[in-house]
Design an enzyme around this catalytic site. Structure first.
Site, PDB file in Angstrom:
ATOM      1  N   ASP A  47       4.837 -10.320  21.291  1.00 39.01           N
ATOM      2  CA  ASP A  47       5.594 -10.195  22.403  1.00 39.01           C
ATOM      3  C   ASP A  47       6.010  -9.452  23.601  1.00 39.01           C
ATOM      4  O   ASP A  47       5.884 -10.588  24.631  1.00 39.01           O
ATOM      5  CB  ASP A  47       7.255  -9.435  21.756  1.00 39.01           C
ATOM      6  CG  ASP A  47       7.292 -10.051  20.553  1.00 39.01           C
ATOM      7  OD1 ASP A  47       7.752 -10.767  20.077  1.00 39.01           O
ATOM      8  OD2 ASP A  47       8.896  -9.399  19.956  1.00 39.01           O
TER       9      ASP A  47
ATOM     10  N   ASP B  48      12.116  -6.727  14.510  1.00 35.89           N
ATOM     11  CA  ASP B  48      12.152  -8.151  15.882  1.00 35.89           C
ATOM     12  C   ASP B  48      12.933  -9.185  14.866  1.00 35.89           C
ATOM     13  O   ASP B  48      13.347  -8.993  13.484  1.00 35.89           O
ATOM     14  CB  ASP B  48      10.264  -8.777  15.601  1.00 35.89           C
ATOM     15  CG  ASP B  48      11.000  -9.617  16.677  1.00 35.89           C
ATOM     16  OD1 ASP B  48      10.238  -9.399  17.694  1.00 35.89           O
ATOM     17  OD2 ASP B  48      10.478 -11.076  15.984  1.00 35.89           O
TER      18      ASP B  48
ATOM     19  N   THR C 265      14.439 -11.788  21.156  1.00 30.63           N
ATOM     20  CA  THR C 265      15.288 -13.333  19.788  1.00 30.63           C
ATOM     21  C   THR C 265      16.771 -12.595  19.377  1.00 30.63           C
ATOM     22  O   THR C 265      17.193 -13.370  18.852  1.00 30.63           O
ATOM     23  CB  THR C 265      14.154 -13.074  18.748  1.00 30.63           C
ATOM     24  OG1 THR C 265      13.939 -11.722  18.229  1.00 30.63           O
ATOM     25  CG2 THR C 265      13.735 -14.186  18.950  1.00 30.63           C
ATOM     26  N   THR C 266      16.338 -11.206  19.439  1.00 23.36           N
ATOM     27  CA  THR C 266      18.300  -9.936  18.973  1.00 23.36           C
ATOM     28  C   THR C 266      19.150 -10.141  19.984  1.00 23.36           C
ATOM     29  O   THR C 266      20.044 -10.815  19.682  1.00 23.36           O
ATOM     30  CB  THR C 266      17.923  -8.779  18.770  1.00 23.36           C
ATOM     31  OG1 THR C 266      16.932  -8.506  18.514  1.00 23.36           O
ATOM     32  CG2 THR C 266      18.229  -8.195  18.341  1.00 23.36           C
TER      33      THR C 266
END
Ligand code: ADP
Ligand code: MG
Length: 525
Positions: free
Chosen positions: A392, A67, A100-101
């Protein structure tokens, strides 16, 4: 290095001797480098074939995760510009819960492209303007990519599964976990949208992730105060007390001089009477189950156990709040204040033992708005990563259900975005056009990275994807089992909420343009 200005022949110091100052190109390139480096560090974790990172903190605690936000936050980053990339991931996590990545990787590549532009003498303000214009085009492209079909349960389940792939959930498990996630979100759906906060995740080590299930209520780490108490109570009427059910100790230490056996017996009787009184008050109130945030004396617990009352003692404050909101009970600060309105109710309260842990399940409460995803997994690292994946997935399903907008995943939306930006760049004059096209190049990094992480040649994959996008209209790099193919992601159920893509573009653009505009870094010692 202290800064000096001359004023009327006298040197004037405007900064302390210890402060550090970097200016102009040096400042820009050091900030850009730091930002890029941070984004680069999460690149290999992107997508279904992304690798995990093992992060060890100074205390030796280990976290294994895929994550983006978790990695960046555990990395203990100090450089202020690098910290801004961490903030991109954080705001992405906060706003939409996933991507997020992607956001960090885009931000890093916007910075990389900006560096090249600066070298070609494109001014920072031109870069900033060009990036903002390109971001607007990107948002239009996202709007065009939205699935026209209604977002039904099948699509929601695909959204959940797409967000969980590569996060320690494989094959059949992923599908059933996705369905559990969708069921949980439906449970907290109201007329005003999704009450996402009413879904909690509780992890318990010991079984395989297949055993993960949805509990129609809450789960708290509590055991009965006495072993003779019932392990299960149906149609429970319950009270939550912030009261010590023991001998009142009082505020001052009192000492009694006892000089006869009679007096001693009287004192003991008084104490017993007081304790018996607590038990009687509770039994008379009609409570089947009592949660208290304080101690329960063994003698009170025994008396209550004899009457079949289930008691949990020393409840944490957050657990007490959770029980209250799930059952509609009102916390009471003194036993004599306990009234009928203070009681909550639950269809079933039961306790279970898992290895060394005792858990209390409070199901079907009067205010039964909360559900719990009860996550199982073999080891602590497994359940922790599953928890992050499920959190998520809950976020993206909530987002997709609320907006009703999903776009193709697997890089297809990014290919369409870059394509549209390049087309519109043709109509933009001057050096700004360079900045706009560079933005498209930075977006390409998502499909390129997805390809690289599956072991493909990123350039070949990009060329093939563009061609397929042009001829067939929608093309992503689909990973399914051992195979990687170029196809329509909707056909394979690889879908992301439109809001995840929007937020990634917006937060990455914001951070990158902010960093590019800085040409003077003044750091106090
Ligand atoms: P992020 O932190 O950005 O969410 P992830 O590692 O979760 O990063 O990867 C998300 C990307 O993986 C998205 O672009 C998504 O569309 C893509 N993806 C998810 N499932 C698949 C799949 N089966 N094949 C190809 N890409 C996928
Ligand atoms: Mg993700």
């Amino acid at each position: 290095m202290a800064q000096q200005r001359r004023m009327g022949g006298q040197p004037m110091f405007i900064l302390s001797e210890d402060s550090q100052r970097t200016q102009g190109r040096d400042a820009q390139s050091s900030n850009i480098m730091a930002g890029k480096a941070v984004a680069e560090s999460v690149r290999t974790t992107l997508g279904p074939r992304g690798m995990d990172k093992m992060l060890v903190d100074s205390g030796g605690d280990v976290v294994i995760t895929n994550d983006g936000a978790t990695i960046l936050n555990k990395m203990d980053i100090e450089h202020p510009a690098a910290q801004m990339i961490v903030e991109v991931a954080d705001s992405q996590e906060e706003e939409v819960g996933d991507g997020t990545t992607t956001a960090a990787v885009i931000a890093g590549n916007l910075l990389g492209e900006a560096e090249d532009l600066i070298e070609q003498d494109v001014h920072a303000t031109t870069i900033v303007e060009g990036y903002h214009e390109a971001a607007e085009i990107a948002l239009d492209a996202i709007a065009e990519a939205i699935n026209e079909a209604d977002v039904d349960d099948e699509i929601l389940s695909q959204v959940a599964e797409s967000s969980m792939t590569g996060k320690g959930t494989g094959g059949l498990t992923a599908k059933s976990l996705a369905e559990t996630v969708v069921e949980a979100i439906h449970h907290v759906e109201t007329d005003d949208g999704v009450a996402r906060d009413n879904v909690t995740v509780h992890t318990q080590i010991g079984a395989s992730s297949n055993a993960t299930e949805l509990v129609p209520g809450i789960v708290v780490d509590e055991e009965p105060a006495h072993e003779a108490m019932p392990a299960e109570v149906e149609d429970a009427s319950l009270a939550i007390l912030d009261v010590e059910l023991g001998v009142r100790t009082g505020d001052v230490d009192a000492e009694y001089a006892i000089d006869s056996i009679d007096q001693l017996n009287a004192a003991i009787d008084a104490e017993e009477g007081e304790l018996q009184g607590y038990a009687e008050t509770i039994v008379d109130s009609g409570a089947d189950v009592v949660f208290t945030t304080d101690d329960v004396d063994d003698r009170v617990a025994t008396a209550l156990a004899n009457e079949g009352v289930l008691v949990f003692e020393n409840l944490g404050d957050s657990d007490a709040r959770q029980v209250a909101s799930a059952t509609g009970a009102r916390r009471v600060g003194a036993l004599e204040d306990l009234e009928d309105e203070d009681f909550g109710s639950a269809d079933r309260i039961h306790t279970e033992t898992y290895g060394d842990d005792d858990l209390a399940f409070v199901e079907g409460g009067a205010a039964a708005e909360t559900v719990t995803v009860f996550v199982r997994g073999g080891t602590e690292h497994v359940v922790d990563e599953l928890e992050r994946a499920i959190e998520d997935a809950l976020d993206v399903v909530a987002t997709a259900l609320e907006s009703g907008e999903v776009v193709p995943g697997a890089g297809a939306t990014e290919i369409a975005i870059a394509d549209k930006i390049r087309q519109e760049a043709a109509g933009i004059e001057g050096r700004k056009q360079l900045a706009v096209t560079s933005f498209a190049d930075a977006i390409d990094v998502v499909p390129r990275t997805l390809a690289a992480n599956t072991g493909q040649d990123p350039i070949d994959a990009l060329v093939d994807l563009r061609a397929a996008n042009e001829s067939e209209g929608r093309a992503g790099l689909i990973t399914s089992g051992d195979e990687v193919t170029i196809d329509d992601p909707f056909e394979h159920g690889v879908v992301d909420p439109a809001d995840v893509k929007r937020e990634a573009i917006e937060s990455a653009t914001e951070a990158a343009t902010m960093i590019v505009r800085i040409d003077d870094v003044i750091a106090a010692e």
